[in-house]
Write a protein that holds these residues in place. Structure first.
Motif, PDB file in Angstrom:
ATOM      1  N   ALA A  26       0.953  -1.200  -0.015  1.00 45.78           N
ATOM      2  CA  ALA A  26       0.033  -0.075  -0.151  1.00 45.78           C
ATOM      3  C   ALA A  26       0.953   1.387  -0.130  1.00 45.78           C
ATOM      4  N   ASP A  27       2.044   1.155   0.901  1.00 42.13           N
ATOM      5  CA  ASP A  27       2.911   2.310   0.981  1.00 42.13           C
ATOM      6  C   ASP A  27       3.313   2.622  -0.608  1.00 42.13           C
ATOM      7  N   LEU A  28       3.772   1.658  -1.119  1.00 45.11           N
ATOM      8  CA  LEU A  28       4.435   1.714  -2.510  1.00 45.11           C
ATOM      9  C   LEU A  28       3.345   2.257  -3.568  1.00 45.11           C
ATOM     10  N   SER A  29       2.120   1.546  -3.356  1.00 42.42           N
ATOM     11  CA  SER A  29       1.095   1.883  -4.531  1.00 42.42           C
ATOM     12  C   SER A  29       1.061   3.591  -3.958  1.00 42.42           C
ATOM     13  N   ASN A  30       0.905   4.127  -3.023  1.00 40.34           N
ATOM     14  CA  ASN A  30       0.613   5.570  -2.648  1.00 40.34           C
ATOM     15  C   ASN A  30       1.892   6.438  -3.391  1.00 40.34           C
ATOM     16  N   LYS A  31       3.138   5.802  -3.024  1.00 37.45           N
ATOM     17  CA  LYS A  31       4.310   6.521  -3.552  1.00 37.45           C
ATOM     18  C   LYS A  31       4.013   6.964  -5.017  1.00 37.45           C
ATOM     19  N   PHE A  32       3.984   5.446  -5.616  1.00 32.89           N
ATOM     20  CA  PHE A  32       4.091   5.633  -7.296  1.00 32.89           C
ATOM     21  C   PHE A  32       2.766   6.194  -8.019  1.00 32.89           C
ATOM     22  N   THR A  33       1.653   6.113  -7.325  1.00 33.17           N
ATOM     23  CA  THR A  33       0.389   6.747  -7.945  1.00 33.17           C
ATOM     24  C   THR A  33       0.656   8.113  -7.877  1.00 33.17           C
ATOM     25  N   SER A  34       1.163   8.592  -6.698  1.00 35.42           N
ATOM     26  CA  SER A  34       1.027  10.123  -6.502  1.00 35.42           C
ATOM     27  C   SER A  34       2.416  10.641  -7.374  1.00 35.42           C
ATOM     28  N   LEU A  61      -8.600  -1.236   0.971  1.00 31.99           N
ATOM     29  CA  LEU A  61      -9.967  -1.242  -0.190  1.00 31.99           C
ATOM     30  C   LEU A  61     -10.215   0.133  -0.634  1.00 31.99           C
ATOM     31  N   ASP A  62     -10.523   1.003   0.211  1.00 35.46           N
ATOM     32  CA  ASP A  62     -11.056   2.327  -0.323  1.00 35.46           C
ATOM     33  C   ASP A  62     -10.021   3.209  -0.150  1.00 35.46           C
ATOM     34  N   SER A  63      -8.910   3.311   0.127  1.00 39.83           N
ATOM     35  CA  SER A  63      -7.828   4.234  -0.058  1.00 39.83           C
ATOM     36  C   SER A  63      -7.038   4.305  -1.116  1.00 39.83           C
ATOM     37  N   LEU A  64      -6.891   2.916  -1.698  1.00 36.69           N
ATOM     38  CA  LEU A  64      -5.657   2.963  -2.650  1.00 36.69           C
ATOM     39  C   LEU A  64      -6.328   3.555  -3.962  1.00 36.69           C
ATOM     40  N   GLU A  65      -5.228   4.019  -4.816  1.00 34.00           N
ATOM     41  CA  GLU A  65      -5.644   4.506  -6.143  1.00 34.00           C
ATOM     42  C   GLU A  65      -5.642   3.119  -7.081  1.00 34.00           C
ATOM     43  N   TRP A  66      -6.600   2.218  -6.881  1.00 31.15           N
ATOM     44  CA  TRP A  66      -6.678   1.079  -7.771  1.00 31.15           C
ATOM     45  C   TRP A  66      -6.619   1.230  -9.332  1.00 31.15           C
ATOM     46  N   SER A  67      -7.238   2.232  -9.703  1.00 31.96           N
ATOM     47  CA  SER A  67      -7.431   2.564 -11.015  1.00 31.96           C
ATOM     48  C   SER A  67      -5.971   2.936 -11.698  1.00 31.96           C
ATOM     49  N   LYS A  68      -4.980   3.292 -10.983  1.00 25.80           N
ATOM     50  CA  LYS A  68      -3.816   3.199 -11.591  1.00 25.80           C
ATOM     51  C   LYS A  68      -2.905   2.271 -11.612  1.00 25.80           C
ATOM     52  N   TRP A  69      -3.399   1.207 -10.764  1.00 24.08           N
ATOM     53  CA  TRP A  69      -2.668  -0.032 -10.955  1.00 24.08           C
ATOM     54  C   TRP A  69      -2.601  -0.636 -12.206  1.00 24.08           C
ATOM     55  N   HIS A  70      -1.324  -1.301 -12.509  1.00 23.27           N
ATOM     56  CA  HIS A  70      -1.152  -2.137 -13.621  1.00 23.27           C
ATOM     57  C   HIS A  70      -0.556  -3.589 -13.311  1.00 23.27           C
ATOM     58  N   VAL A  71      -1.177  -4.812 -13.426  1.00 22.47           N
ATOM     59  CA  VAL A  71      -0.630  -5.716 -12.937  1.00 22.47           C
ATOM     60  C   VAL A  71       0.004  -6.801 -13.963  1.00 22.47           C
ATOM     61  N   PHE A  72       0.771  -7.514 -13.647  1.00 22.08           N
ATOM     62  CA  PHE A  72       1.585  -8.183 -14.648  1.00 22.08           C
ATOM     63  C   PHE A  72       1.903  -9.414 -13.851  1.00 22.08           C
ATOM     64  N   TRP A  73       2.251 -10.584 -14.465  1.00 20.82           N
ATOM     65  CA  TRP A  73       2.800 -11.776 -13.949  1.00 20.82           C
ATOM     66  C   TRP A  73       4.257 -12.027 -13.909  1.00 20.82           C
ATOM     67  N   LEU A  74       4.767 -12.036 -12.815  1.00 21.21           N
ATOM     68  CA  LEU A  74       6.477 -12.465 -12.612  1.00 21.21           C
ATOM     69  C   LEU A  74       6.530 -13.970 -13.715  1.00 21.21           C
ATOM     70  N   ASP A  75       5.550 -15.023 -13.503  1.00 19.61           N
ATOM     71  CA  ASP A  75       5.790 -16.101 -14.116  1.00 19.61           C
ATOM     72  C   ASP A  75       4.322 -16.611 -14.203  1.00 19.61           C
ATOM     73  N   GLU A  76       4.070 -17.247 -15.351  1.00 24.41           N
ATOM     74  CA  GLU A  76       2.504 -17.812 -15.574  1.00 24.41           C
ATOM     75  C   GLU A  76       2.706 -19.250 -16.240  1.00 24.41           C
ATOM     76  N   ARG A  77       1.648 -20.271 -15.632  1.00 25.79           N
ATOM     77  CA  ARG A  77       1.595 -21.237 -16.240  1.00 25.79           C
ATOM     78  C   ARG A  77       1.090 -21.327 -17.408  1.00 25.79           C
ATOM     79  N   VAL A  78       1.487 -22.047 -18.552  1.00 32.28           N
ATOM     80  CA  VAL A  78       0.671 -21.854 -19.984  1.00 32.28           C
ATOM     81  C   VAL A  78      -0.404 -22.989 -19.870  1.00 32.28           C
TER      82      VAL A  78
END
Ligand code: 6PG
Length: 252
Positions: A26-34, A61-78
């Protein structure tokens, strides 16, 4: 041995690991989104999602700027995205269906492709996001610099789908590659490579359980002849933090 000079190691009991990990993210989310209006996060499979369980809860849940998140996978099973083995499905059920991240910001692999095809496609999509400045490039290495990479570790010391003794550990050109003979099932996976892992701004290594204690000792303990397990090659340009439980830390 991992470069522990810049790494913080913390050992937790009970629920404290999940509480502390949620605050860290959450702290990193706040840092990078701002700071830059976006937060790029790479998730792992395995037990990681369980340790992220406090994120889709108050107060985050209500305080993070979820709309600015971009989610990737470090690894994924095919496997299909609906399959029990899919890391996407794990993240969808555990986190993504509970928080308002725009679906267009969730970068699942193309599960209709072969492992080769899915890795090429994932790399191409990351390049497009670099062009759009959603992901920056490391000025040092030229590899994509994710804001946060969340890593787990297996008992053999693997991270992502980079397994001990496998040639993929040495990959130093590709951003995303594939494996068809993963010792941990299922065998076909795609994975980000070490240069990408090590270009990130922040990395968290979350490791729990007695079966992980030897690999943790090899990576963090004082050993005369340390064996370079993949986990010990995690050495980001940015900051690394280890979240361990008492069992994983029992041989330190
Ligand atoms: O898809 C995967 O298999 C993973 O991303 C893998 O790298 C995982 O993080 C470790 O194997 C740790 O798994 P556990 O946390 O379940 O021990």
């Amino acid at each position: 041995m991992a470069d522990t000079n810049k790494a913080a190691v913390e050992v937790f009991e009970g629920d404290d690991l999940a509480v502390s990990l949620a605050k860290y993210v959450a702290d990193l989310s706040n840092k990078f989104t701002s700071e830059r209006g976006a937060f790029t996060v790479c998730l792992s499979g395995g037990s990681m999602l369980e340790y992220l369980r406090k994120l889709p809860e108050p107060p985050y849940l209500d305080s993070l700027e979820w709309s600015k998140w971009h989610v990737f996978w470090l690894d994924e099973r095919v496997v299909p995205k609906t399959h029990e083995d899919s890391n996407y499905k794990l993240a969808l059920d555990g986190l993504l269906c509970k928080v308002p991240i725009p679906p267009g910001n969730v970068y699942a692999i193309n599960d209709a492709l072969s492992p080769e095809g899915a890795a090429d496609d994932y790399e191409r999509r990351i390049k497009e996001l670099v062009d759009k400045n959603v992901i920056t490039l490391s000025p040092t290495s030229g590899f994509p610099k994710f804001d946060l990479i969340l890593l787990g570790m297996g008992p053999d010391g693997h991270v992502a789908s980079l397994f001990p003794g496998h040639p993929l550990v040495q990959e130093n050109k590709r951003w995303v590659t594939f494996i068809k003979d993963s010792p941990k099932p299922p065998p076909e996976r795609i994975t980000l490579t070490f240069p990408v892992i090590n270009a990130c701004a922040y990395a968290a290594l979350v490791v729990t359980g007695k079966t992980e204690a030897d690999a943790i000792h090899s990576a963090l303990g004082k050993s005369e002849n340390p064996v370079k397990l993949p986990v010990a090659l995690v050495s980001p340009e940015g900051e690394l933090k280890w979240f361990l439980d008492k069992d994983a830390a029992s041989k330190l």
